[in-house]
Write an enzyme that holds these catalytic residues in place. Structure first.
Site, short mmCIF file in Angstrom:
data_model
loop_
_atom_site.label_atom_id
_atom_site.label_comp_id
_atom_site.label_asym_id
_atom_site.label_seq_id
_atom_site.Cartn_x
_atom_site.Cartn_y
_atom_site.Cartn_z
N ALA A 73 69.66 59.46 58.49
CA ALA A 73 68.39 60.15 58.74
C ALA A 73 67.29 59.16 59.10
O ALA A 73 67.39 57.96 58.82
CB ALA A 73 67.99 60.96 57.51
N ASP A 74 66.24 59.68 59.71
CA ASP A 74 65.05 58.90 60.03
C ASP A 74 63.86 59.84 60.08
O ASP A 74 64.01 61.02 60.42
CB ASP A 74 65.21 58.18 61.37
CG ASP A 74 64.16 57.10 61.55
OD1 ASP A 74 64.38 56.00 61.01
OD2 ASP A 74 63.12 57.36 62.19
N THR A 75 62.70 59.32 59.72
CA THR A 75 61.48 60.13 59.73
C THR A 75 60.39 59.43 60.52
O THR A 75 60.21 58.21 60.38
CB THR A 75 60.99 60.39 58.28
OG1 THR A 75 62.03 61.09 57.58
CG2 THR A 75 59.73 61.23 58.25
#
Length: 191
Positions: A73-75
């Site tokens: 994941a990445d934000t």
């Protein structure tokens, strides 16, 4: 929660780990260092999904991940078409929080799932409305919470995130770093 294959969280984020645990998933954690670069011409709204996919691709081609599911994941935080990444230092964190003060911004969390040699990526967006934050509050927050591992220099679950977010349009967990409602659907659909 029984999945078709053992689940690996490909992230060092304690927040993502906490979200997955609270959702009832059994998993192990194993992150691979991946350079978080992206093409200059990539639309800013697609960066989180792109980086998630890049992180998942780091696990590809290794047979020890056959018959396993890897979740990465990445934000990202976007305001005025500008991407606010993880701040390098206190002055950069201060500038970011000053820019977010009294305004709304987009938080986009992307995630990717690697299973049986295929990577699929997804993303979700939440609009975050911040009330005004004075300089002293920003300085205190940076000293106490050291938000240098967070896009946009804040965490929704601590300090300014708790006291200055007026409202959200979208998922709280997307802002925290993992859109668990979409992750759940994607993981439970794997057979």
């Amino acid at each position: 929660m029984n999945l078709a294959y053992p689940l690996i969280l490909g992230s060092k984020s304690p927040r993502r780990k906490e979200i997955l645990q609270k959702a009832g998933f059994q998993f192990s954690t194993e992150a691979k260092d991946t350079e978080e670069s992206y093409p200059d011409d990539l639309p800013k709204t697609e960066v989180a999904a792109f980086l998630s996919e890049k992180k998942a691709n780091a696990f590809l081609g290794n047979s020890s991940y056959d018959n396993k599911i890897v979740l990465t994941a990445d934000t990202t935080v976007l305001i005025d078409g500008m991407l606010l990444e993880k701040p390098k230092d206190a002055p950069e964190a201060f500038a970011m929080l000053k820019k977010l003060s009294g305004r709304k911004h987009q938080v986009i969390s992307g995630f990717a799932i690697l299973c049986n040699g295929e990577v699929t990526s997804y993303s979700d967006e939440t609009l975050v409305h911040f009330s005004e934050i004075n300089d002293q509050e920003i300085e205190n927050y940076i000293k106490k919470h050291q938000p240098f591992d967070k896009a946009g220099a804040y965490g929704i679950q601590e300090g300014l995130g708790l006291t200055h977010i007026d409202r959200l349009e979208g998922s709280y967990f997307t802002v925290m770093g993992l859109p668990i409602h979409l992750v759940y659907k994607a993981l439970t659909a794997i057979h």
